[in-house]
Design an enzyme around this catalytic site. Sequence first.
Site, PDB file in Angstrom:
ATOM      1  N   SER A 126       0.815  -1.239   0.004  1.00  0.00           N
ATOM      2  CA  SER A 126      -0.147   0.147  -0.127  1.00  0.00           C
ATOM      3  C   SER A 126       0.845   1.499  -0.274  1.00  0.00           C
ATOM      4  O   SER A 126       0.571   2.120  -0.961  1.00  0.00           O
ATOM      5  CB  SER A 126      -1.011   0.003   1.187  1.00  0.00           C
ATOM      6  OG  SER A 126      -1.972  -1.142   0.965  1.00  0.00           O
ATOM      7  N   LEU A 150      -7.171 -13.104  -7.912  1.00  0.00           N
ATOM      8  CA  LEU A 150      -7.009 -11.968  -7.070  1.00  0.00           C
ATOM      9  C   LEU A 150      -5.481 -11.967  -6.397  1.00  0.00           C
ATOM     10  O   LEU A 150      -5.049 -10.884  -5.811  1.00  0.00           O
ATOM     11  CB  LEU A 150      -7.892 -12.065  -5.955  1.00  0.00           C
ATOM     12  CG  LEU A 150      -9.369 -11.074  -6.265  1.00  0.00           C
ATOM     13  CD1 LEU A 150      -9.877 -11.353  -7.462  1.00  0.00           C
ATOM     14  CD2 LEU A 150     -10.439 -10.979  -5.059  1.00  0.00           C
ATOM     15  N   LYS A 192     -11.460  -5.109   8.836  1.00  0.00           N
ATOM     16  CA  LYS A 192     -12.251  -4.222   7.774  1.00  0.00           C
ATOM     17  C   LYS A 192     -13.729  -4.496   8.178  1.00  0.00           C
ATOM     18  O   LYS A 192     -14.642  -3.336   7.558  1.00  0.00           O
ATOM     19  CB  LYS A 192     -12.185  -5.286   6.387  1.00  0.00           C
ATOM     20  CG  LYS A 192     -11.178  -5.021   5.595  1.00  0.00           C
ATOM     21  CD  LYS A 192     -11.161  -5.870   4.181  1.00  0.00           C
ATOM     22  CE  LYS A 192      -9.756  -5.485   3.329  1.00  0.00           C
ATOM     23  NZ  LYS A 192     -10.106  -6.040   1.972  1.00  0.00           N
ATOM     24  N   THR A 212      -7.136  -2.899   6.283  1.00  0.00           N
ATOM     25  CA  THR A 212      -6.789  -4.289   5.570  1.00  0.00           C
ATOM     26  C   THR A 212      -7.071  -5.463   6.971  1.00  0.00           C
ATOM     27  O   THR A 212      -7.375  -4.903   8.059  1.00  0.00           O
ATOM     28  CB  THR A 212      -5.722  -4.386   5.009  1.00  0.00           C
ATOM     29  OG1 THR A 212      -5.494  -5.591   4.378  1.00  0.00           O
ATOM     30  CG2 THR A 212      -4.359  -4.035   5.743  1.00  0.00           C
ATOM     31  N   GLY A 251     -15.087 -15.686   0.676  1.00  0.00           N
ATOM     32  CA  GLY A 251     -14.806 -14.602   2.071  1.00  0.00           C
ATOM     33  C   GLY A 251     -15.114 -13.355   1.461  1.00  0.00           C
ATOM     34  O   GLY A 251     -15.878 -12.808   0.559  1.00  0.00           O
ATOM     35  N   GLY A 252     -14.316 -12.317   2.163  1.00  0.00           N
ATOM     36  CA  GLY A 252     -14.616 -10.892   1.879  1.00  0.00           C
ATOM     37  C   GLY A 252     -14.317 -10.544   0.447  1.00  0.00           C
ATOM     38  O   GLY A 252     -15.172  -9.642  -0.102  1.00  0.00           O
ATOM     39  N   LYS A 305     -21.001 -20.786   4.559  1.00  0.00           N
ATOM     40  CA  LYS A 305     -20.502 -19.442   4.254  1.00  0.00           C
ATOM     41  C   LYS A 305     -20.843 -19.178   2.858  1.00  0.00           C
ATOM     42  O   LYS A 305     -21.349 -17.954   2.452  1.00  0.00           O
ATOM     43  CB  LYS A 305     -18.797 -19.606   4.374  1.00  0.00           C
ATOM     44  CG  LYS A 305     -18.287 -18.301   4.561  1.00  0.00           C
ATOM     45  CD  LYS A 305     -16.759 -18.540   4.911  1.00  0.00           C
ATOM     46  CE  LYS A 305     -16.022 -17.313   5.204  1.00  0.00           C
ATOM     47  NZ  LYS A 305     -14.521 -17.806   5.626  1.00  0.00           N
TER      48      LYS A 305
HETATM   49  P1  NAP Z   1     -10.943 -14.574   3.322  1.00  0.00           P
HETATM   50  O1  NAP Z   1     -12.168 -13.393   3.715  1.00  0.00           O
HETATM   51  O2  NAP Z   1     -10.277 -15.036   4.366  1.00  0.00           O
HETATM   52  O3  NAP Z   1     -11.619 -15.433   2.285  1.00  0.00           O
HETATM   53  C1  NAP Z   1     -10.918 -16.612   2.100  1.00  0.00           C
HETATM   54  C2  NAP Z   1     -11.905 -17.730   1.213  1.00  0.00           C
HETATM   55  O4  NAP Z   1     -10.726 -18.485   0.334  1.00  0.00           O
HETATM   56  C3  NAP Z   1     -12.782 -18.461   2.092  1.00  0.00           C
HETATM   57  O5  NAP Z   1     -13.937 -18.901   1.100  1.00  0.00           O
HETATM   58  C4  NAP Z   1     -12.029 -19.512   2.453  1.00  0.00           C
HETATM   59  O6  NAP Z   1     -12.535 -20.762   2.516  1.00  0.00           O
HETATM   60  C5  NAP Z   1     -10.944 -19.758   0.982  1.00  0.00           C
HETATM   61  N1  NAP Z   1     -10.004 -20.529   1.265  1.00  0.00           N
HETATM   62  C6  NAP Z   1      -9.083 -20.515   2.081  1.00  0.00           C
HETATM   63  N2  NAP Z   1      -7.901 -21.258   1.905  1.00  0.00           N
HETATM   64  C7  NAP Z   1      -8.536 -22.190   0.948  1.00  0.00           C
HETATM   65  C8  NAP Z   1      -7.951 -23.459   0.551  1.00  0.00           C
HETATM   66  N3  NAP Z   1      -6.754 -23.981   0.854  1.00  0.00           N
HETATM   67  N4  NAP Z   1      -8.803 -23.988  -0.437  1.00  0.00           N
HETATM   68  C9  NAP Z   1      -9.755 -23.584  -0.859  1.00  0.00           C
HETATM   69  N5  NAP Z   1     -10.259 -22.453  -0.397  1.00  0.00           N
HETATM   70  C10 NAP Z   1      -9.851 -21.939   0.523  1.00  0.00           C
HETATM   71  O7  NAP Z   1      -9.907 -13.619   2.287  1.00  0.00           O
HETATM   72  P2  NAP Z   1     -10.237 -12.689   1.380  1.00  0.00           P
HETATM   73  O8  NAP Z   1     -10.036 -11.401   1.972  1.00  0.00           O
HETATM   74  O9  NAP Z   1     -11.379 -12.920   0.685  1.00  0.00           O
HETATM   75  O10 NAP Z   1      -8.970 -12.903   0.451  1.00  0.00           O
HETATM   76  C11 NAP Z   1      -8.741 -13.779  -0.469  1.00  0.00           C
HETATM   77  C12 NAP Z   1      -7.523 -13.780  -1.343  1.00  0.00           C
HETATM   78  O11 NAP Z   1      -7.959 -12.600  -2.244  1.00  0.00           O
HETATM   79  C13 NAP Z   1      -6.532 -13.190  -0.729  1.00  0.00           C
HETATM   80  O12 NAP Z   1      -5.393 -13.932  -1.469  1.00  0.00           O
HETATM   81  C14 NAP Z   1      -6.167 -11.812  -0.763  1.00  0.00           C
HETATM   82  O13 NAP Z   1      -4.903 -11.424  -0.730  1.00  0.00           O
HETATM   83  C15 NAP Z   1      -6.749 -11.753  -2.177  1.00  0.00           C
HETATM   84  N6  NAP Z   1      -7.135 -10.229  -2.250  1.00  0.00           N
HETATM   85  C16 NAP Z   1      -6.586  -9.455  -3.453  1.00  0.00           C
HETATM   86  C17 NAP Z   1      -7.143  -8.110  -3.455  1.00  0.00           C
HETATM   87  C18 NAP Z   1      -6.741  -7.470  -4.518  1.00  0.00           C
HETATM   88  O14 NAP Z   1      -6.919  -6.012  -4.729  1.00  0.00           O
HETATM   89  N7  NAP Z   1      -6.049  -8.120  -5.415  1.00  0.00           N
HETATM   90  C19 NAP Z   1      -8.097  -7.615  -2.592  1.00  0.00           C
HETATM   91  C20 NAP Z   1      -8.816  -8.377  -1.714  1.00  0.00           C
HETATM   92  C21 NAP Z   1      -8.463  -9.829  -1.553  1.00  0.00           C
HETATM   93  P3  NAP Z   1     -12.945 -21.310   4.240  1.00  0.00           P
HETATM   94  O15 NAP Z   1     -14.032 -20.552   4.606  1.00  0.00           O
HETATM   95  O16 NAP Z   1     -13.291 -22.749   3.970  1.00  0.00           O
HETATM   96  O17 NAP Z   1     -11.739 -21.052   4.635  1.00  0.00           O
END
Ligand code: NAP
Length: 279
Positions: free
Chosen positions: A18, A216, A65, A61, A125-126, A153
């Site tokens: 950031s 992502l 959030k 972050t 997730g988020g 979820k």
């Molecule tokens: P989050 O709220 O923790 O959600 C993660 C999701 O992924 C949940 O549905 C989780 O399922 C699933 N998951 C986790 N580990 C897994 C695995 N080994 N196999 C299958 N599914 C799995 O996280 P988030 O904030 O949504 O972020 C997700 C990703 O997006 C991260 O890598 C983050 O860095 C990236 N991101 C990027 C940006 C960007 O601007 N590029 C913005 C936001 C986020 P369970 O409920 O089963 O654990």
Amino acid sequence: MEKKSYCVIGHPIGHTMSPFIHKRLFDISGLSADYTAMDIAPESLDLTSNGLAGLDGFNVTIPHKQAVIPLIDRLDNSALTCGAVNVVSLGKESVGYNTDGDGFIGAIDRAGMRLGGRTLICGAGGAARAVALSAAAAGGSLTIAVRDGGQEKAKKLCEQIKGTFPKAQIEITTFEKIDGKYDLAVNATPVGMYPNVGKSVLSEEQIDRCDAIYDLVYNPEETEFIKIGRRLGKKCDSGMSMLVLQAAKAHEIWYGASFEKKQIDHIIADAKAELRRIF
Ligand code: NAP
């Protein structure tokens, strides 16, 4: 002109990109501003004792959030529909926004991909919520894929989307049961993210049934998911474009900035180079 002050709060805040991205955006805008990273533990989150109230705005972050919501005077629609805040503007009142959706839509558009067709979203997730809301707003159908045990979820996410878009066509599946063809597949899980590189959220056979893929995850720049997609000749892009575009949207909110495509492209390329330098 008085120097402005902004920051990103998170825990842990580690190697956040950031400050690098926001400093570039301030430079381009010609605004004199500081941008720092602040590590705030969940139990210490408040606007006064951390000096946040004295800033002009801040980014939020993981893990703050949602926790930051009760501390803010008002939520913009973007934060209300997402149920999460990643940008706060501070003035007479504090206002919370969520720019992930704008960042995602901009990234898909920039990559020449289509959002209004059949979209496969991996994760619930988020970030998946911002992606799903954007895809539902664009029309078309959504499939949300989760691992076994994640169905509840996914159901909650589905209800949330239907609350905003009652006519949205959404189905829920597990990764093993994904079938059919998709215009776009989006990885909204951390699978493939540094340091656990080398894993793809979808199999090669599943990726081959998708026209375009967007990951992502932005670290590494080329995840296993993207590598397979490229090998199969698919349109591919990774999360750095979304990260930069959601940051650019924060500048629009904070002080009405706007950026040309060429400027955004430069920051994306520089941020990728910075990532390669750090890791
Ligand atoms: P989050 O709220 O923790 O959600 C993660 C999701 O992924 C949940 O549905 C989780 O399922 C699933 N998951 C986790 N580990 C897994 C695995 N080994 N196999 C299958 N599914 C799995 O996280 P988030 O904030 O949504 O972020 C997700 C990703 O997006 C991260 O890598 C983050 O860095 C990236 N991101 C990027 C940006 C960007 O601007 N590029 C913005 C936001 C986020 P369970 O409920 O089963 O654990």
